[in-house]
Motif scaffolding. Structure first.
Motif, mmCIF file in Angstrom:
data_model
loop_
_atom_site.group_PDB
_atom_site.id
_atom_site.type_symbol
_atom_site.label_atom_id
_atom_site.label_comp_id
_atom_site.label_asym_id
_atom_site.label_seq_id
_atom_site.Cartn_x
_atom_site.Cartn_y
_atom_site.Cartn_z
ATOM 1 N N PRO A 141 0.814 -1.215 0.000
ATOM 2 C CA PRO A 141 0.000 0.000 0.000
ATOM 3 C C PRO A 141 0.849 1.268 0.000
ATOM 4 N N ALA A 167 -6.876 7.532 -7.135
ATOM 5 C CA ALA A 167 -7.547 6.229 -7.186
ATOM 6 C C ALA A 167 -8.168 5.962 -8.548
ATOM 7 N N GLU A 172 -5.737 -0.089 -8.923
ATOM 8 C CA GLU A 172 -5.119 -1.242 -8.253
ATOM 9 C C GLU A 172 -4.372 -0.843 -6.988
ATOM 10 N N MET A 174 -3.491 0.260 -3.387
ATOM 11 C CA MET A 174 -4.059 0.366 -2.047
ATOM 12 C C MET A 174 -3.570 1.673 -1.436
ATOM 13 N N HIS A 195 -14.128 4.430 -3.545
ATOM 14 C CA HIS A 195 -13.060 3.620 -4.126
ATOM 15 C C HIS A 195 -12.775 2.397 -3.271
ATOM 16 N N GLU A 196 -12.763 1.246 -3.909
ATOM 17 C CA GLU A 196 -12.577 -0.028 -3.204
ATOM 18 C C GLU A 196 -11.272 -0.081 -2.419
ATOM 19 N N ASN A 197 -10.216 0.537 -2.939
ATOM 20 C CA ASN A 197 -8.892 0.387 -2.341
ATOM 21 C C ASN A 197 -8.413 1.616 -1.581
ATOM 22 N N TYR A 199 -8.555 3.698 2.040
ATOM 23 C CA TYR A 199 -8.851 3.475 3.453
ATOM 24 C C TYR A 199 -8.438 4.692 4.269
ATOM 25 N N LYS A 225 -13.296 -0.173 6.360
ATOM 26 C CA LYS A 225 -12.501 0.879 5.732
ATOM 27 C C LYS A 225 -11.621 1.663 6.703
ATOM 28 N N ASN A 261 -8.515 -5.127 9.625
ATOM 29 C CA ASN A 261 -8.357 -4.408 8.355
ATOM 30 C C ASN A 261 -6.881 -4.201 8.030
ATOM 31 N N ILE A 265 -4.814 -5.490 4.754
ATOM 32 C CA ILE A 265 -4.287 -4.501 3.821
ATOM 33 C C ILE A 265 -2.763 -4.558 3.721
#
Length: 268
Positions: A141, A167, A172, A174, A195-197, A199, A225, A261, A265
């Motif tokens: 990440p 993002a 892709e 993180m 956005h999925e990635n 946090y 998240k 989490n 991650i």
């Protein structure tokens, strides 16, 4: 398991740097006069029942406050408790890419962190983009700071909305934004939700200072998240966690926030 997603074991260069004078003024702390032993950081973790802490290098334009090799040496003293996070000089893109690969492949680090305010440049600045590519290639990440800046440096570069474009360009990647994004916490939540990635970690804030909207997010659809963080040694883990039982988190949300989490991650 409790994992502190943002800490640092400070060198004297880091602890004494004048850039933190404003923080020392309002926290009423003096600059340290001697180096902090790794055992002191581990003891602080024990007091807060923290199992692992990610400790970061600090690379700034004028001063490498904590080098990657120093972080590796600290981790080597407590390898079951400390996890390395590297940093790089974004003004030297190819050198930065090579150093990211060394941090991960040789030093065993689990993430790369660059702070926009140190460089007075937002995360959309072209100098960051080779860093993002390298992080994707080595599978770690990218961590950064979102929100206002405690040191007397421009805060605008910490607006969470900049991560929206990052993002979009690098789905892709993180991304972990630390310091909750205050006073733009709603903006941070919106970007993390979209956005999925992307946090958010709660470093630099105690549980009792979390904004209401962040708590609503944690109790609801944002449970996967949010990552617990301290920004140690600014805040010790035990102090950061005071009041946790009062939040009314269900077992799943509490476990995910405190460590699940981060474990997922960062691959811990």
């Amino acid at each position: 398991m409790i994992i502190d997603a943002w800490g640092q074991h400070p060198t004297l260069r880091h602890g004494q740097d004048s850039i933190f004078d404003s923080l020392r003024r309002w926290t009423r702390r003096e600059a340290p006069s001697e180096a902090l032993p790794v055992a002191a950081t581990v003891a602080a973790m024990d007091r807060g029942r923290v199992d692992k802490m990610l400790i970061s290098a600090w690379v700034a334009p004028r001063n490498v406050m904590i080098s990657n090799d120093e972080v590796a040496a600290f981790v080597a003293e407590a390898p079951d408790r400390l996890v390395g996070v590297g940093s790089v000089d974004i003004s030297r893109p190819m050198e930065a890419v090579r150093e990211i690969r060394r941090c991960v492949d040789t030093l065993g680090f689990k993430a790369i962190r660059v702070l926009p305010w140190l460089w007075e440049a937002p995360p959309t600045d072209r100098r960051f983009y080779p860093v993002y590519v390298a992080c994707i290639e080595v599978g770690v990440p990218f961590c950064t700071q979102i929100g206002h800046t405690g040191p007397l440096m421009p805060s605008e570069v910490g607006r969470p909305i900049y991560l929206d474009q990052v993002a979009l360009d690098f789905p892709e990647l993180m991304i972990v934004g630390g310091h909750i994004g205050y006073p733009w916490t709603d903006e941070a939540i919106a970007v993390a939700t979209k956005h999925e990635n992307v946090y958010i970690d709660t470093s630099a804030y105690t549980v009792r200072r979390y904004p209401p909207q962040l708590l609503d997010y944690l109790r609801g659809h944002g449970a996967s998240k949010l990552l617990f963080g301290t920004n140690y040694p600014m805040i010790e883990p035990a102090k950061a966690l005071e009041g946790l039982d009062e939040l009314g988190l269900d077992a799943g949300s509490r476990s995910a926030f405190l460590g699940g989490n981060a474990a997922r991650i960062f691959g811990i």
